[in-house]
Scaffold this motif. Sequence first.
Motif, PDB file in Angstrom:
ATOM      1  N   ASN A 190       0.837  -1.169  -0.081  1.00 16.15           N
ATOM      2  CA  ASN A 190       0.180   0.112  -0.161  1.00 16.15           C
ATOM      3  C   ASN A 190       0.816   1.130   0.281  1.00 16.15           C
ATOM      4  O   ASN A 190       0.881   1.961   1.018  1.00 16.15           O
ATOM      5  CB  ASN A 190      -1.128   0.076   1.145  1.00 16.15           C
ATOM      6  N   ALA A 218       0.044   4.534   1.322  1.00 15.38           N
ATOM      7  CA  ALA A 218      -0.083   5.057   2.862  1.00 15.38           C
ATOM      8  C   ALA A 218       1.106   4.817   3.375  1.00 15.38           C
ATOM      9  O   ALA A 218       1.635   3.832   3.605  1.00 15.38           O
ATOM     10  CB  ALA A 218      -1.343   3.984   3.313  1.00 15.38           C
ATOM     11  N   GLU A 263      -3.699   3.298   7.199  1.00 19.60           N
ATOM     12  CA  GLU A 263      -4.729   4.048   7.015  1.00 19.60           C
ATOM     13  C   GLU A 263      -5.870   3.665   7.953  1.00 19.60           C
ATOM     14  O   GLU A 263      -7.024   4.432   8.098  1.00 19.60           O
ATOM     15  CB  GLU A 263      -5.367   3.787   5.538  1.00 19.60           C
ATOM     16  N   ILE A 265      -1.694  12.600   5.150  1.00 17.83           N
ATOM     17  CA  ILE A 265      -2.750  12.295   5.960  1.00 17.83           C
ATOM     18  C   ILE A 265      -3.482  13.516   6.316  1.00 17.83           C
ATOM     19  O   ILE A 265      -2.923  14.509   6.091  1.00 17.83           O
ATOM     20  CB  ILE A 265      -2.124  11.736   7.282  1.00 17.83           C
TER      21      ILE A 265
END
Length: 372
Positions: free
Chosen positions: A210, A213, A217, A365
């Motif tokens: 991922n 990320a 997440e 984020i």
Amino acid sequence: MVSFSELGINKAYIKGLKELNIINPTEIQETVIPILLGSPTDLVGLAQTGTGKTAAFGLPLLNSIDTSSDDVQGLIIAPTRELVQQIQKQLFRYTKYIGEKIFAEGVYGGEKMDRQIRALARTTHIVVATPGRLLDLVERGAVDISNVKILVLDEADEMLSMGFKEDLNKILKYNTKKRNTWLFSATMPEEIKRIIKNYMAPDAVRIEVNKNALVNENISHHYIQTNIKDKLNMIMRILDKRQDERGIIFCRTKAGTRTLAQQLQHEGFAVGALEGDMQQKERDKVMRAFKNESLQVLVSTDVSARGIDVNNLAFVLHHQLPEHLDYYTHRSGRTARAGKTGQSIALIIPGEMQKVIDLQSALGITFREITM
């Protein structure tokens, strides 16, 4: 959804995994296992902690062991004693139902050398070690790593940031011809790129899990605006609201960690401190109490929290935001493990908003404000 048997994992291992409640492969396991079972290769895996790396490299490594030979054939190097113990324990559990016994030994600092030397004198197929202790044992002739077929570096960036660069380089220089190297890291600083270039095949497989990320997440990010003298009150109010939840509070300094832990204990909270000046015995005692839930919260420095893997941590609280972006990733990654959700909460004093903005853009984020 792919199953472990479709990935090529033998039934006896699957039975062991099932007992650990590992039923469906995680993303990294699904990606990495078929590659590592397929044909000998070097591999670079960019992956956060808590993604299921141990089984991703552990199962193919166990699969490669020839039990008719007594040589050390697998070597796993990890940054902290806790992580070494955890990996060794997992390997032991995975092999519960297999026919031929595979012996894995964990070695790390903070424990008597002669006990470890005696353990290594027995048949040992896999050594799981911290870099410094491994080097000591190799230099004393207590362990022979010249026949290692597979070397795994777990949390490589952590090892470098903890000052193990020279030890790692010395270990990596052994038996480069015969072995494959599998390196896992949450971040890719220049030093890691250098290790890859110097000690790994140019055609090493590269896997990124991922990749958007940088931070897991399942973590939600929050900040609370306060000032220095209100921080303690704020922390007490947060803990009051979360009496049945467990978490870690991060401080930047050893002294700050001790002081905050004492203040909270004085107010009746079940907290313990973890910092660099503690004896290993005290540290183990605090970790035991935290794991069996007689302590609700740990107050810790960044370095002391390395390698802590405790499930069901609901929150991470930043007494101050860390200096480095990577540290924020490592801190917040202590929560939301194994598919659970968690909260990361930072206490922000006037003038620190810019840090929050920087973290948002660097890590992709979003922070939400909590008002108390």
